[in-house]
Scaffold this active site. Structure first.
Site, PDB file in Angstrom:
ATOM      1  N   LEU A 180     -10.276  -1.822   1.963  1.00 50.01           N
ATOM      2  CA  LEU A 180     -10.763  -0.501   0.816  1.00 50.01           C
ATOM      3  C   LEU A 180     -10.904  -1.836   0.006  1.00 50.01           C
ATOM      4  O   LEU A 180     -10.201  -1.524  -0.515  1.00 50.01           O
ATOM      5  CB  LEU A 180     -10.091   0.623   1.006  1.00 50.01           C
ATOM      6  CG  LEU A 180      -9.906   1.617   2.383  1.00 50.01           C
ATOM      7  CD1 LEU A 180      -9.340   2.562   1.737  1.00 50.01           C
ATOM      8  CD2 LEU A 180     -11.246   1.684   2.921  1.00 50.01           C
TER       9      LEU A 180
ATOM     10  N   LEU B 216      -1.096   3.744  -1.740  1.00 54.45           N
ATOM     11  CA  LEU B 216      -2.375   4.224  -1.552  1.00 54.45           C
ATOM     12  C   LEU B 216      -1.356   5.006  -0.178  1.00 54.45           C
ATOM     13  O   LEU B 216      -2.427   6.568   0.166  1.00 54.45           O
ATOM     14  CB  LEU B 216      -2.994   2.684  -0.904  1.00 54.45           C
ATOM     15  CG  LEU B 216      -4.375   3.654   0.200  1.00 54.45           C
ATOM     16  CD1 LEU B 216      -5.205   2.692  -0.763  1.00 54.45           C
ATOM     17  CD2 LEU B 216      -4.329   1.901   0.789  1.00 54.45           C
TER      18      LEU B 216
ATOM     19  N   LYS C 189       7.170   8.759  -8.783  1.00 56.51           N
ATOM     20  CA  LYS C 189       8.670   7.582  -8.780  1.00 56.51           C
ATOM     21  C   LYS C 189       9.561   6.703  -8.664  1.00 56.51           C
ATOM     22  O   LYS C 189       9.361   6.591 -11.293  1.00 56.51           O
ATOM     23  CB  LYS C 189       6.867   6.823  -9.022  1.00 56.51           C
ATOM     24  CG  LYS C 189       7.497   5.403  -9.339  1.00 56.51           C
ATOM     25  CD  LYS C 189       7.016   4.878  -7.638  1.00 56.51           C
ATOM     26  CE  LYS C 189       6.667   3.079  -8.281  1.00 56.51           C
ATOM     27  NZ  LYS C 189       6.242   2.367  -6.569  1.00 56.51           N
TER      28      LYS C 189
ATOM     29  N   GLU D 130       8.432   7.948  -3.646  1.00 55.34           N
ATOM     30  CA  GLU D 130       7.612   6.223  -4.008  1.00 55.34           C
ATOM     31  C   GLU D 130       8.827   5.935  -4.273  1.00 55.34           C
ATOM     32  O   GLU D 130       9.385   5.642  -5.350  1.00 55.34           O
ATOM     33  CB  GLU D 130       6.550   6.257  -4.216  1.00 55.34           C
ATOM     34  CG  GLU D 130       6.252   4.850  -3.538  1.00 55.34           C
ATOM     35  CD  GLU D 130       4.895   4.191  -4.499  1.00 55.34           C
ATOM     36  OE1 GLU D 130       4.475   3.328  -4.180  1.00 55.34           O
ATOM     37  OE2 GLU D 130       3.957   5.276  -4.560  1.00 55.34           O
ATOM     38  N   GLY D 131       9.285   4.579  -3.163  1.00 50.41           N
ATOM     39  CA  GLY D 131       9.988   3.962  -3.330  1.00 50.41           C
ATOM     40  C   GLY D 131       9.527   2.457  -4.780  1.00 50.41           C
ATOM     41  O   GLY D 131       8.257   2.119  -4.882  1.00 50.41           O
TER      42      GLY D 131
ATOM     43  N   PRO E 187      -8.152   0.447   6.999  1.00 55.63           N
ATOM     44  CA  PRO E 187      -9.036  -0.770   7.147  1.00 55.63           C
ATOM     45  C   PRO E 187      -8.980  -1.227   5.316  1.00 55.63           C
ATOM     46  O   PRO E 187      -8.405  -0.312   4.435  1.00 55.63           O
ATOM     47  CB  PRO E 187     -10.497  -0.317   7.438  1.00 55.63           C
ATOM     48  CG  PRO E 187     -11.089   0.930   7.008  1.00 55.63           C
ATOM     49  CD  PRO E 187      -9.391   1.679   7.097  1.00 55.63           C
TER      50      PRO E 187
ATOM     51  N   GLY F 205       0.922  -1.131  -0.526  1.00 59.69           N
ATOM     52  CA  GLY F 205       0.308  -0.043  -0.058  1.00 59.69           C
ATOM     53  C   GLY F 205       0.677   1.417  -0.263  1.00 59.69           C
ATOM     54  O   GLY F 205       0.356   2.685   0.559  1.00 59.69           O
ATOM     55  N   LYS F 206       2.204   1.222  -0.217  1.00 63.25           N
ATOM     56  CA  LYS F 206       2.529   2.166  -0.885  1.00 63.25           C
ATOM     57  C   LYS F 206       1.853   3.512  -1.582  1.00 63.25           C
ATOM     58  O   LYS F 206       2.151   4.449  -0.318  1.00 63.25           O
ATOM     59  CB  LYS F 206       3.850   1.368  -0.939  1.00 63.25           C
ATOM     60  CG  LYS F 206       5.015   1.279  -0.293  1.00 63.25           C
ATOM     61  CD  LYS F 206       6.387   1.446  -0.798  1.00 63.25           C
ATOM     62  CE  LYS F 206       6.844   0.631  -2.649  1.00 63.25           C
ATOM     63  NZ  LYS F 206       6.106  -0.753  -2.545  1.00 63.25           N
TER      64      LYS F 206
END
Length: 228
Positions: A209, A19, A39, A118-119, A207, A16-17
């Site tokens: 999703l 997200l 990215k 983001e990795g 939570p 979930g990175k």
């Protein structure tokens, strides 16, 4: 305006990175901040109008309301969804941390209130025979946000990753728990254990999703400390 960029990493791949990164960018944008979402390297791209595109990178562009050309957001786009250094080898390419850092700095950072990077995969994903994405984070002097995919084994993964970040001399700015399924036995107790053992603040517990849900991760994160 943050002095340092934020680097979003995870306890594993598919935790979930994107997200969480997208939620941070949307929240910051809604607060009137000028954001860059990058990215730098992505594996698992598809051919679109003759160019390789990655869904995670496209999501970051949308979340940041960015007008950057795609190539500035994701300069290294690789087709197979495998470890980046292997995908590079198969493509007959090589990338160094210095080159990737230069790509990251190519967009104009001076006018940005928030630069989020983001990795790919987890903290120590290899880029070549001797460098990792962690080395990129060190060169960029970024603060780190850790996304913990809540599943059996995540406590070990989270604590090991946090320890590795600390050994790199970087700051863990915060962490988020992301639920990967509808249920995880003793979820609350696992989250409580992480709250006790991680020095950084918990940004929230997202939570599961499902695709039919209308709510987003934004609704479950407190980003005041992160964005101040």
């Amino acid at each position: 305006m943050r002095r340092r960029p934020l680097f979003v990493t995870g306890t594993d791949t598919e935790v979930g990175k994107t997200l969480i990164a997208s939620a941070i960018l949307r929240t910051a944008t809604q607060r009137g901040l000028n954001c860059l979402g990058l990215k730098p390297i992505a594996a698992g791209c598809r051919l679109e109008d003759g160019e390789w595109r990655n869904d995670d990178a496209l999501e970051l562009i949308a979340a940041a309301d960015s007008e950057l050309d795609y190539e500035l957001v994701n300069p290294v786009a690789l087709e197979p969804a495998i470890a980046p250094h292997i995908a590079l080898e198969l493509a007959g390419r090589e990338i160094t941390v210095a080159e990737l850092a230069a790509h990251c700095r190519e967009p104009d950072w001076d006018g940005a209130d928030l630069v989020l990077i983001e990795g790919a995969g987890g903290w120590l994903v290899p880029l070549n025979g001797h460098e990792t994405l962690a080395d990129l984070c060190v060169v960029l002097e970024a603060d780190v946000v850790l996304v913990v995919g809540m599943k059996l084994g995540c406590l070990n993964h989270a604590l090991l990753t946090a320890a590795a970040i600390e050994r790199s001399g970087l700051s863990l700015a915060g962490w988020a728990a992301n639920c990967l399924g509808e249920t995880m036995p003793f979820l609350d107790r696992n989250v409580a254990t992480l709250r006790d053992r991680l020095s950084a603040p918990c940004l929230g517990v997202v939570p599961y999703l499902g695709s039919g849900e209308s709510e987003t991760a934004d609704d479950h994160l407190d980003l005041d400390l992160l964005l101040q």
